[in-house]
Design a protein around this motif. Structure first.
Motif, mmCIF file in Angstrom:
data_model
loop_
_atom_site.group_PDB
_atom_site.id
_atom_site.type_symbol
_atom_site.label_atom_id
_atom_site.label_comp_id
_atom_site.label_asym_id
_atom_site.label_seq_id
_atom_site.Cartn_x
_atom_site.Cartn_y
_atom_site.Cartn_z
ATOM 1 N N VAL A 187 0.840 -1.207 0.000
ATOM 2 C CA VAL A 187 0.000 0.000 0.000
ATOM 3 C C VAL A 187 0.873 1.255 0.000
ATOM 4 C CG1 VAL A 187 -1.696 1.315 1.309
ATOM 5 C CG2 VAL A 187 -1.913 -1.175 1.139
ATOM 6 N N VAL A 188 1.879 1.291 0.881
ATOM 7 C CA VAL A 188 2.775 2.452 0.958
ATOM 8 C C VAL A 188 3.524 2.640 -0.342
ATOM 9 C CG1 VAL A 188 4.860 3.338 2.081
ATOM 10 C CG2 VAL A 188 3.029 2.368 3.466
ATOM 11 N N HIS A 189 3.917 1.528 -0.965
ATOM 12 C CA HIS A 189 4.675 1.609 -2.217
ATOM 13 C C HIS A 189 3.857 2.268 -3.325
ATOM 14 C CE1 HIS A 189 7.536 0.667 -5.310
ATOM 15 N NE2 HIS A 189 6.628 -0.005 -5.988
ATOM 16 N N ILE A 190 2.574 1.921 -3.419
ATOM 17 C CA ILE A 190 1.719 2.537 -4.432
ATOM 18 C C ILE A 190 1.618 4.046 -4.191
ATOM 19 C CG2 ILE A 190 -0.641 2.674 -5.321
ATOM 20 C CD1 ILE A 190 -0.934 -0.300 -4.752
ATOM 21 N N LEU A 191 1.415 4.439 -2.928
ATOM 22 C CA LEU A 191 1.290 5.861 -2.594
ATOM 23 C C LEU A 191 2.578 6.627 -2.874
ATOM 24 C CD1 LEU A 191 -0.701 5.566 0.764
ATOM 25 C CD2 LEU A 191 -1.594 6.209 -1.484
ATOM 26 N N LEU A 192 3.716 6.050 -2.471
ATOM 27 C CA LEU A 192 4.998 6.722 -2.699
ATOM 28 C C LEU A 192 5.324 6.815 -4.189
ATOM 29 C CD1 LEU A 192 7.255 5.214 0.129
ATOM 30 C CD2 LEU A 192 6.285 7.514 0.016
ATOM 31 N N TRP A 194 3.218 6.961 -6.674
ATOM 32 C CA TRP A 194 2.354 8.011 -7.240
ATOM 33 C C TRP A 194 2.854 9.402 -6.846
ATOM 34 C CZ3 TRP A 194 -0.946 11.256 -4.228
ATOM 35 C CH2 TRP A 194 -1.789 12.082 -4.983
ATOM 36 N N LEU A 195 3.276 9.565 -5.582
ATOM 37 C CA LEU A 195 3.763 10.867 -5.110
ATOM 38 C C LEU A 195 5.039 11.277 -5.834
ATOM 39 C CD1 LEU A 195 3.741 13.247 -3.069
ATOM 40 C CD2 LEU A 195 5.019 11.760 -1.492
ATOM 41 N N VAL A 204 11.953 8.080 -13.278
ATOM 42 C CA VAL A 204 12.499 6.757 -12.945
ATOM 43 C C VAL A 204 13.114 6.770 -11.546
ATOM 44 C CG1 VAL A 204 14.240 5.032 -13.554
ATOM 45 C CG2 VAL A 204 12.897 6.128 -15.343
ATOM 46 N N ALA A 205 13.850 7.819 -11.219
ATOM 47 C CA ALA A 205 14.478 7.912 -9.904
ATOM 48 C C ALA A 205 13.425 7.870 -8.798
ATOM 49 C CB ALA A 205 15.295 9.198 -9.801
ATOM 50 N N GLY A 206 12.305 8.560 -9.006
ATOM 51 C CA GLY A 206 11.238 8.562 -8.007
ATOM 52 C C GLY A 206 10.647 7.179 -7.803
#
Length: 477
Positions: A187-192, A194-195, A204-206
């Protein structure tokens, strides 16, 4: 009461007792297996999410990510997974023998061995671009892969701790925390992602920073769980004793690494072989679809494999050969039932499976043609991972490594090449070779487990644990 009625009553009582024992053993198995399955599916999902976000940044970077993730990261992950499986053997047997303080020492030894191993492999990630160019890949794709591979370095170091801690916790049936952390990670990975990619525009770095942060979130959660008192019997703090008996543990780790890698690399080689066929694009696509289907199913049986390893290792450490054999029967029965259900589904819906992954009718048609071979591979795939888990729990990694080499590389691969190129069966021939390799492996592992003297294995486990046992901090052995 007549003798006949007494006999029937006795049989009925035995049947009820057997059902109770099977139910109790099944609960023990799924208590380990279910969190492991959730963890693996969630971890795999984070890689898929990263691939999706990078794909929306650039098709070139998507190709570079695919190269690194499917070849280099899988190669390194296979080695680390294999090297870490020695932790399953030792921690499982130590827990069964009630040598709880040794489990933390075995965990620290696995960290040292895996950190050394990954550091030796680090140049593969650092020099990914020239390696791919040397292999004939497109220079621009290779440069993108070289950039992305550097971002994978913190991720791969996190794998060391997440793999070994999961094995340490599941040996004492405390891995439910892993499932919760893995779902939180997803869940956190999807949010991060997207952010960092959509909102902050880091590209790509993000996406790669989000992958590293979310993967280390699991590791930090595991550290908190262990260090802050939730494993009071098995974790006594960092200890210099971790460097003692490092060589014997390293030998077992190397055997485990070879065992797992010979199996994982075999599938990658088959994809490479398929790339040299006529209409290679369709062949690789269809073959990859079938391997993706088996890959998702394997996540299920790898969870059961971990449960088989834990249960066998626990009972060996406890010194109960009869319980070992009963546990093997229950876990194998569970795997076969699930395997038969999946086999039927693949046969019934084989012609439609390709539509889940591709709109190309040629690919869909070829997947349909492979559906019978796929179904049989899935059926065998419900058996051999569990046999491998039993072998790992017993400490028979070296024998399994020999079996894997013979079945996959001496028999399966040559037969697949002959059927594919000489007999002109194309992808069907390659998959036929895969089926021969898996079938031989399943047969030999079954024979190995059947012929194993479990009383002797109990003695060997006891000797190994006594030899490597050290005094606990309170002064007792």
């Amino acid at each position: 009461m007549s003798m006949e009625e007494s006999l029937l009553s006795s049989k009925s009582e035995q049947l009820r007792s057997l059902k109770t024992e099977v139910w109790v053993e099944s609960k023990k198995i799924w208590r380990v297996a279910m969190p492991s399955i959730i963890s693996r599916v969630s971890s795999f999902g984070t890689l898929v999410v990263t691939q999706s976000f990078i794909g929306h940044v650039s098709s070139l970077d998507l190709a570079g990510y695919a190269l690194v993730q499917t070849l280099i990261v899988r190669f390194i992950n296979g080695i680390l997974l294999g090297m870490s499986s020695a932790t399953e053997t030792l921690c499982g047997q130590a827990y069964g023998a009630k040598q709880y303080h040794m489990m933390g020492i075995y965990l620290q030894r696995s960290w040292l061995i895996d950190l050394i191993t990954l550091t030796i492999l680090l140049p593969i990630l650092i020099f990914a671009a020239p390696i791919f160019k040397m292999l004939g890949q497109d220079p621009s794709v290779s440069d993108s892969a070289g950039y992305i591979s550097l971002w994978f370095i913190p991720f791969t170091y996190g794998i060391i701790f997440s793999l070994t801690i999961q094995m340490y916790l599941q040996a004492q049936q405390k891995n439910a925390i892993i499932a919760w952390l893995s779902v939180l990670q997803f869940v956190v990975h999807i949010l991060l992602s997207w952010l960092f990619t959509n909102i902050l525009g880091l590209g790509v770095a993000g996406a790669m920073v989000a992958l590293s942060i979310s993967s280390w979130l699991v590791v930090l959660g595991e550290f908190v769980y262990i260090f802050c008192g939730w494993c009071p019997n098995t974790w006594k703090g960092l200890s210099i004793a971790a460097v003692k008996d490092l060589i014997p543990v390293m030998k077992l780790s190397i055997s485990s690494g070879v065992m797992v890698c010979l199996e994982l690399w075999y599938y990658a080689i088959l994809v490479l072989v398929a790339g040299y066929m006529k209409n290679a694009e369709i062949a690789i696509a269809a073959f990859s679809v079938c391997l993706n289907i088996t890959g998702w199913i394997v996540n299920l049986f790898v969870g059961l494999m971990g449960a088989a390893c834990v249960r066998v290792a626990n009972e060996l450490g406890r010194g109960d050969a009869k319980a070992v054999k009963f546990s093997i029967k229950v876990v194998m029965g569970t795997g076969v039932v699930i395997g038969v259900l999946l086999w039927v589904l693949c046969l019934c819906f084989g012609n439609k499976l390709g539509h889940l992954f591709s709109d190309d009718e040629e690919v869909v048609e070829l997947v349909g043609d492979l559906s019978v071979l796929l179904a049989n591979t899935v059926l065998l795939g419900s058996i051999f991972p569990l046999l491998s888990g039993v072998a790992v729990g017993t400490g028979l990694q070296t024998k399994v490594a020999v079996i894997n080499f013979i079945c996959f590389y001496v028999l399966g691969l040559p037969i697949g090449i002959v059927l594919g190129y000489v007999v002109h069966l194309q992808v069907k021939g390659i998959w036929g070779g895969l089926l021969v390799g898996v079938g031989c492996q399943t047969s030999l592992l079954s024979f190995l487990i059947w012929r194993t003297n479990w009383e002797n294995e109990v003695s060997k486990a006891s000797e190994r644990l006594d030899k490597w046992n050290l005094r606990s901090p309170n002064g007792s052995n």
